[in-house]
Write an enzyme that holds these catalytic residues in place. Structure first.
Site, mmCIF file in Angstrom:
data_model
loop_
_atom_site.group_PDB
_atom_site.id
_atom_site.type_symbol
_atom_site.label_atom_id
_atom_site.label_comp_id
_atom_site.label_asym_id
_atom_site.label_seq_id
_atom_site.Cartn_x
_atom_site.Cartn_y
_atom_site.Cartn_z
ATOM 1 N N PRO A 1 -8.095 -7.732 31.328
ATOM 2 C CG PRO A 1 -9.708 -9.179 31.105
ATOM 3 C CD PRO A 1 -8.763 -8.291 30.157
ATOM 4 C CG ASN A 2 -9.426 -9.275 36.699
ATOM 5 O OD1 ASN A 2 -10.194 -8.486 37.368
ATOM 6 N ND2 ASN A 2 -9.851 -10.350 35.918
ATOM 7 N NE ARG B 1 -6.821 -11.013 45.167
ATOM 8 C CZ ARG B 1 -7.801 -11.351 44.343
ATOM 9 N NH1 ARG B 1 -8.210 -10.601 43.632
ATOM 10 N NH2 ARG B 1 -8.181 -12.726 44.525
ATOM 11 C CE1 TYR C 1 -1.060 -14.325 35.904
ATOM 12 C CE2 TYR C 1 -2.489 -14.443 37.997
ATOM 13 C CZ TYR C 1 -2.353 -14.697 36.580
ATOM 14 O OH TYR C 1 -3.419 -15.286 36.045
ATOM 15 C CG ASN D 1 -1.134 -10.356 29.610
ATOM 16 O OD1 ASN D 1 -1.991 -10.898 29.320
ATOM 17 N ND2 ASN D 1 -0.454 -10.373 30.504
ATOM 18 C CB ALA E 1 -9.544 -14.002 31.400
ATOM 19 C CD GLU F 1 -1.430 -15.160 22.772
ATOM 20 O OE1 GLU F 1 -1.471 -15.498 21.411
ATOM 21 O OE2 GLU F 1 -2.070 -15.816 23.431
ATOM 22 C CG HIS G 1 -0.361 -15.391 28.147
ATOM 23 N ND1 HIS G 1 -1.337 -14.822 28.129
ATOM 24 C CD2 HIS G 1 -0.264 -15.816 26.715
ATOM 25 C CE1 HIS G 1 -2.317 -14.881 27.233
ATOM 26 N NE2 HIS G 1 -1.606 -15.511 26.268
ATOM 27 C CB ILE G 2 2.920 -12.732 33.693
ATOM 28 C CG1 ILE G 2 2.690 -11.193 33.137
ATOM 29 C CG2 ILE G 2 3.800 -12.761 34.986
ATOM 30 C CD1 ILE G 2 1.915 -10.285 34.188
ATOM 31 C CB SER G 3 1.549 -17.496 34.407
ATOM 32 O OG SER G 3 0.268 -17.539 33.596
ATOM 33 N NE ARG H 1 -2.086 -20.184 35.691
ATOM 34 C CZ ARG H 1 -2.703 -18.915 35.613
ATOM 35 N NH1 ARG H 1 -2.157 -18.073 35.109
ATOM 36 N NH2 ARG H 1 -3.682 -18.805 36.835
HETATM 37 O O1 CA2 Z 1 -0.259 -15.185 32.459
HETATM 38 C C1 CA2 Z 1 -0.820 -14.131 32.046
HETATM 39 O O2 CA2 Z 1 -0.272 -13.126 31.767
HETATM 40 C C2 CA2 Z 1 -2.441 -14.247 31.844
HETATM 41 O O3 CA2 Z 1 -2.604 -13.385 30.794
HETATM 42 C C3 CA2 Z 1 -3.042 -13.455 32.994
HETATM 43 C C4 CA2 Z 1 -4.523 -13.631 33.163
HETATM 44 C C5 CA2 Z 1 -5.003 -14.846 32.860
HETATM 45 O O4 CA2 Z 1 -6.662 -15.179 32.691
HETATM 46 C C6 CA2 Z 1 -4.367 -15.498 31.585
HETATM 47 O O5 CA2 Z 1 -4.935 -16.807 31.538
HETATM 48 C C7 CA2 Z 1 -2.789 -15.725 31.462
HETATM 49 C C8 CA2 Z 1 -5.096 -13.151 34.507
HETATM 50 C C9 CA2 Z 1 -4.664 -11.609 34.790
HETATM 51 C C10 CA2 Z 1 -5.109 -11.520 36.130
HETATM 52 O O6 CA2 Z 1 -4.060 -11.058 37.016
HETATM 53 C C11 CA2 Z 1 -4.116 -11.022 38.315
HETATM 54 C C12 CA2 Z 1 -2.853 -10.432 39.058
HETATM 55 C C13 CA2 Z 1 -3.057 -10.453 40.339
HETATM 56 C C14 CA2 Z 1 -3.827 -11.096 41.106
HETATM 57 C C15 CA2 Z 1 -5.208 -11.435 40.464
HETATM 58 C C16 CA2 Z 1 -5.201 -11.429 38.975
#
Ligand code: CA2
Length: 151
Positions: free
Chosen positions: A10-11, A18, A23, A79, A82, A103, A105-107, A112
């Site tokens: 998701p997202n 954004r 990210y 990925n 959430a 698995e 994660h970008i961040s 965090r």
């Molecule tokens: O760091 C990651 O890749 C995450 O999987 C990204 C998820 C977050 O909930 C995980 O804790 C870590 C969120 C993805 C949403 O990505 C966005 C990108 C740009 C703007 C808003 C959200």
């Protein structure tokens, strides 16, 4: 041709539009291009998807598991967004079809909020790539390819 799957939760369709401080500025379409180039360099066919829906991700995981079992795929980079921190259903799907999953994660989720420190996916993942930005997708594809090679 052997496939490699890359699934995004998701997202992640918002990537690059954004929250660049978290990210980066690369879009999901750019990520797909990076993944396709890496997969092709390794002789793999890329299947890339993003969904905001848990059930869709579960269906894709089951399909990928069947493809691995049939010798048609090396596994999946996931990925889970959430859903990482909430989804027993994704955990059960990966375990249920024995899908080799990296698995991703970008961040760096451990740098965090505390609610991002727990993952339901990690115990059933073949490996984990965290905090390398979108370059992590390339690392994860390489890792899956290497893990699938005969010893
Ligand atoms: O760091 C990651 O890749 C995450 O999987 C990204 C998820 C977050 O909930 C995980 O804790 C870590 C969120 C993805 C949403 O990505 C966005 C990108 C740009 C703007 C808003 C959200």
């Amino acid at each position: 041709m052997t496939s490699v799957y890359v699934f995004n939760g998701p997202n992640l369709n918002l990537l690059g539009t954004r929250k660049p401080e978290v990210y980066g500025t690369t879009t999901l379409s750019d990520v797909e291009t990076m993944c396709r180039e890496e997969a092709e360099a390794l002789g793999l066919e890329l299947v890339f998807g993003q969904s905001n829906h848990e059930g869709q991700l579960i269906d894709w995981i089951q399909e990928a598991g069947a493809a691995v079992k049939a010798g048609q795929a090396v596994g999946a980079v996931l990925n889970p967004g959430a859903y990482t921190h909430t989804s027993v259903a994704l955990h059960d799907a990966i375990e249920g079809v024995e899908l080799p999953v990296i698995e991703l994660h970008i961040s760096n989720v451990h740098h965090r909020e505390p609610f991002r420190h727990h993952s339901y996916i990690s115990p059933v993942a073949r490996g984990i790539v965290v905090g390398f930005g979108v370059y992590g997708y390339v690392l994860a594809i390489r890792g899956l390819h290497n893990a699938a090679r005969p010893a």
